[in-house]
Enzyme design. Structure first.
Site, PDB file in Angstrom:
ATOM      1  N   SER A   1      -3.993  11.529   6.722  1.00  0.00           N
ATOM      2  CA  SER A   1      -4.428  10.946   5.410  1.00  0.00           C
ATOM      3  C   SER A   1      -3.153  11.518   4.230  1.00  0.00           C
ATOM      4  O   SER A   1      -1.748  10.600   4.761  1.00  0.00           O
ATOM      5  CB  SER A   1      -4.895  11.124   4.926  1.00  0.00           C
ATOM      6  OG  SER A   1      -5.837  11.156   3.207  1.00  0.00           O
ATOM      7  N   HIS A   2      -3.386  12.113   3.277  1.00  0.00           N
ATOM      8  CA  HIS A   2      -2.150  11.996   2.237  1.00  0.00           C
ATOM      9  C   HIS A   2      -0.681  12.981   3.144  1.00  0.00           C
ATOM     10  O   HIS A   2       0.045  12.945   1.831  1.00  0.00           O
ATOM     11  CB  HIS A   2      -3.342  12.484   1.585  1.00  0.00           C
ATOM     12  CG  HIS A   2      -3.262  13.928   1.067  1.00  0.00           C
ATOM     13  ND1 HIS A   2      -4.886  14.035   1.784  1.00  0.00           N
ATOM     14  CD2 HIS A   2      -3.256  15.331   1.104  1.00  0.00           C
ATOM     15  CE1 HIS A   2      -4.915  15.584   1.902  1.00  0.00           C
ATOM     16  NE2 HIS A   2      -4.638  16.244   1.216  1.00  0.00           N
TER      17      HIS A   2
ATOM     18  N   ASP B   1      -3.033   6.223  -0.018  1.00  0.00           N
ATOM     19  CA  ASP B   1      -2.323   7.547   0.508  1.00  0.00           C
ATOM     20  C   ASP B   1      -2.249   6.585   1.787  1.00  0.00           C
ATOM     21  O   ASP B   1      -2.293   5.565   1.711  1.00  0.00           O
ATOM     22  CB  ASP B   1      -3.762   8.829   0.233  1.00  0.00           C
ATOM     23  CG  ASP B   1      -4.640   7.546   1.036  1.00  0.00           C
ATOM     24  OD1 ASP B   1      -4.929   7.024   1.628  1.00  0.00           O
ATOM     25  OD2 ASP B   1      -5.527   9.044   1.978  1.00  0.00           O
TER      26      ASP B   1
ATOM     27  N   ASP C   1      -3.218   6.993   4.663  1.00  0.00           N
ATOM     28  CA  ASP C   1      -4.827   5.800   5.649  1.00  0.00           C
ATOM     29  C   ASP C   1      -5.172   4.870   5.073  1.00  0.00           C
ATOM     30  O   ASP C   1      -5.927   4.219   5.501  1.00  0.00           O
ATOM     31  CB  ASP C   1      -5.491   6.396   5.937  1.00  0.00           C
ATOM     32  CG  ASP C   1      -5.921   7.707   5.753  1.00  0.00           C
ATOM     33  OD1 ASP C   1      -5.709   7.792   4.426  1.00  0.00           O
ATOM     34  OD2 ASP C   1      -7.374   8.160   5.415  1.00  0.00           O
TER      35      ASP C   1
ATOM     36  N   ASP D   1      -7.435   5.528   2.164  1.00  0.00           N
ATOM     37  CA  ASP D   1      -8.206   5.603   2.402  1.00  0.00           C
ATOM     38  C   ASP D   1      -8.552   5.989   0.681  1.00  0.00           C
ATOM     39  O   ASP D   1      -9.722   5.896   0.039  1.00  0.00           O
ATOM     40  CB  ASP D   1      -9.473   6.415   2.750  1.00  0.00           C
ATOM     41  CG  ASP D   1      -8.653   7.789   3.106  1.00  0.00           C
ATOM     42  OD1 ASP D   1      -7.518   8.048   2.704  1.00  0.00           O
ATOM     43  OD2 ASP D   1      -9.408   8.537   4.287  1.00  0.00           O
ATOM     44  N   ARG D   2      -7.607   6.182  -0.498  1.00  0.00           N
ATOM     45  CA  ARG D   2      -7.079   6.487  -1.941  1.00  0.00           C
ATOM     46  C   ARG D   2      -6.760   5.921  -2.589  1.00  0.00           C
ATOM     47  O   ARG D   2      -6.521   5.019  -2.531  1.00  0.00           O
ATOM     48  CB  ARG D   2      -6.464   7.832  -1.974  1.00  0.00           C
ATOM     49  CG  ARG D   2      -7.460   9.173  -0.501  1.00  0.00           C
ATOM     50  CD  ARG D   2      -6.720  10.339  -1.492  1.00  0.00           C
ATOM     51  NE  ARG D   2      -6.988  11.748  -0.527  1.00  0.00           N
ATOM     52  CZ  ARG D   2      -6.705  12.980  -0.706  1.00  0.00           C
ATOM     53  NH1 ARG D   2      -6.028  13.267  -1.379  1.00  0.00           N
ATOM     54  NH2 ARG D   2      -7.224  13.909  -0.008  1.00  0.00           N
TER      55      ARG D   2
ATOM     56  N   LYS E   1     -14.592   6.515   2.757  1.00  0.00           N
ATOM     57  CA  LYS E   1     -13.317   5.873   1.406  1.00  0.00           C
ATOM     58  C   LYS E   1     -12.429   4.746   1.188  1.00  0.00           C
ATOM     59  O   LYS E   1     -12.154   4.979   2.756  1.00  0.00           O
ATOM     60  CB  LYS E   1     -13.369   6.885   0.758  1.00  0.00           C
ATOM     61  CG  LYS E   1     -11.797   7.562   1.207  1.00  0.00           C
ATOM     62  CD  LYS E   1     -11.593   9.652  -0.158  1.00  0.00           C
ATOM     63  CE  LYS E   1     -10.383   9.875   0.465  1.00  0.00           C
ATOM     64  NZ  LYS E   1     -11.070  10.751   1.730  1.00  0.00           N
TER      65      LYS E   1
END
Ligand code: VG1
Ligand code: CO
Length: 542
Positions: free
Chosen positions: A112-113, A276, A278, A280-281, A375
């Site tokens: 992710s992030h 981000d 992946d 989702d943010r 998200k």
């Protein structure tokens, strides 16, 4: 050829807030990834006869990991795998494909992030047939399986060419290599008023989207530039790279500083956003204005009906506990139920599946709805665009109206990173021990109303999750929350969440750090952060 390989368990393969995250080199050890994948398979009763979605955010080791998972799935009787071209899928797109194709779940490769690269971070998580992250009962079963693993089975064959879209076979398993963007982009087009947004761009509305060399580049180019007619070059850092070009794909004011500088500049675009690793943010900005994620959730909830996909209204709102109460005020005004869950998207799944909420959000730059079970960064950006197009106002104007109507929950999160684990743990233990004595005490001129260790009882399945963050609640409605991160790969990260409410008639245009100054001092004092960790100021402020 099908081969079974004997192994001994690795220590510490315990999923955190969102799957298993470790240094990439840890994952690259022989059998490390395989053991965890085997544990995933066992935790869901094996993959024989099943269909899985597989893809990741393109970070270093994504390509090898996809080949390994395909070989294990084929070796253990899976009938079909749906893989994004090049092994790529954003997290929300993977969630959508799982649901669209009615599959048995999916494996997403991402930290992710967290930064990517051979010396950075890697991660893996399993999503259920509803498209959402595995709930705690399943992640606990995964961890248990990693502790007793003795062997895994795989189909041994040369690597599959993942670049060619189409159907192919791999042993007895069918592999569908699909365009990672198309189905997701169609879903977005079904939810939002594309003609209205297109008209706004055609009329000169300007935007910058920073994909931070991560997965959303191709999605954002297709949606914003190709389908909505934003100027070419609206999307920057649009090519996903294995090391994210050295960028830290965490869309917050600290890490997305290039975008911040442009948006805060004199001739900044009308609207700015970043996503981000992946996808989702999201971080959302207007010219000269930053929208805190908690406020973003509240604004989206108050205006969602302006988008065709939500025209009938929303069923309810859920937010993670540390997220500000801004959304609660919208729910109250609209007569909607509002739920407070522990940190992590997996806790929203039951509420979404049961139809009890439509929108969910976290203070950590995550917002989403029942269109998938993750998200979704671009979804949030498109909903904002839809609202901006219909209301014809600036981001600053919409925020000002929102605060005037609902009041403003001044909010900030302070992160203290790379603390020694033992010190961070000792601080939390000490704070926990004092909780029962705190109510009634005064700190920085504010009286503590209550203090507790947040526990959540899922209203749908009754499962209970304890120790989800320490809350200090003040008499005037202000709040401090402390918790340790569950996504890091090195040391401990202490997150301190600060919130203070000002009614619509109060001073709504303060710098949050100024508005929260007494809370910031109180947070240091109450937990003795400096004494325990040696830190008197945070590394990242959002
Ligand atoms: C963080 C955020 C949390 C989010 C999680 C996964 O977890 O605080 O809200 O759900 O990351 O997001 P933690 O345990 O480090 O606070 V992502 O985009 O990294 O999958
Ligand atoms: Co993410």
């Amino acid at each position: 050829m099908i081969r079974t390989i004997p192994v001994t368990p690795f220590e510490g393969q315990k999923p955190g807030t969102s799957g298993l995250r470790k240094k990439t080199r840890v994952f690259m050890q022989p059998h490390y990834l395989e053991c965890f994948v085997q544990a995933i398979f066992e935790s869901v009763g094996g993959v024989a006869g099943k269909t899985l979605v597989i893809g990741g955010d393109g970070r270093f080791y994504n390509d090898r990991a996809v080949q390994i998972i395909l070989a294990m799935a084929a070796g253990q009787g899976a009938v079909r795998a749906i893989v994004g071209q090049g092994g790529l899928l954003s997290t929300p797109a993977a969630s959508h494909l799982i649901r669209l194709n009615k599959t048995d779940g999916g494996i997403i490769l991402s930290a992710s992030h967290n930064p990517g690269g051979e010396d950075a971070d890697f991660g893996i998580k399993f999503n259920m047939p509803n498209g959402g992250p595995a709930p705690e009962s399943v992640t606990e079963a995964m961890y248990a399986a990693t502790c007793s693993i003795a062997e895994y089975t795989l189909f041994e064959a040369p690597d599959l060419d993942l670049d060619r879209i189409g159907k192919t076979s791999f042993g007895d398993m069918q592999v569908d290599i699909v365009d990672p963007v198309a189905d997701y982009a169609d879903l977005m087009e079904s939810l939002f008023d594309f003609p209205a947004i297109r008209a706004r761009f055609a009329a000169g509305f300007t935007m910058r989207f920073d994909a931070m060399c991560a997965i959303t580049g191709p999605y954002a180019v297709e949606l914003l530039e190709n389908r909505l007619g934003a100027a070419k070059g609206t999307v920057t850092h649009a090519t996903p790279l294995p090391d994210f070009g050295g960028m830290h794909p965490d869309p917050n004011p600290t890490w997305a500083h290039e975008l911040m500088a442009e948006m805060m500049g004199e001739d900044g675009p009308d609207f700015g956003a970043a996503s981000d690793g992946d996808g989702d943010r999201n971080m959302v900005l207007g010219r000269g204005v930053y929208v805190s994620p908690s406020d973003s959730l509240a604004v989206l909830a108050a205006n969602a009906h302006l988008a065709p996909g939500y025209a009938r209204g929303i069923a309810g709102i859920a937010r993670s506990m540390p997220t500000s109460g801004a959304a609660d005020r919208v729910a109250e005004a609209m007569g909607l139920p509002c739920f407070e869950t522990p940190t992590g998207w997996k806790f929203f799944g039951n509420l979404l599946d049961a139809g009890r909420v439509t929108l969910c959000g976290e203070e950590s730059f995550g917002t989403g709805s029942d269109h998938v079970r993750e998200k979704d960064g671009l979804w949030a950006v498109l909903l904002w665009l839809n609202i901006l197009a219909v209301r014809g106002q600036s981001v600053a104007g919409i925020l000002a109206d929102h605060w005037a109507r609902f009041g403003r929950n001044y909010y900030s999160r302070h992160d203290f990173e790379a603390i020694e684990v033992a010190k961070a743990d000792a601080m939390i233990v000490a704070l926990r021990a004092r909780l029962s004595d705190l109510s009634g005490q005064e700190v920085q001129g504010m009286t503590i109303r209550a203090a507790d260790d947040f526990a959540y009882s899922d209203p749908v399945d009754g499962s209970v999750s304890k120790h989800q963050g320490i809350r200090i609640l003040f008499e005037d409605g202000s709040r401090i929350v402390y918790r340790l991160s569950g996504t890091g790969t090195e040391g401990a990260t202490l997150r301190v969440y600060l919130e203070r409410y000002t009614p619509g008639t109060g001073d709504l245009q303060l710098d949050p750090q100024v508005a929260l100054a007494p809370m910031i001092k109180a947070a240091q004092e109450l937990a003795e952060i400096a004494r325990h960790t040696g830190r008197d100021s945070p590394d990242v402020l959002t």
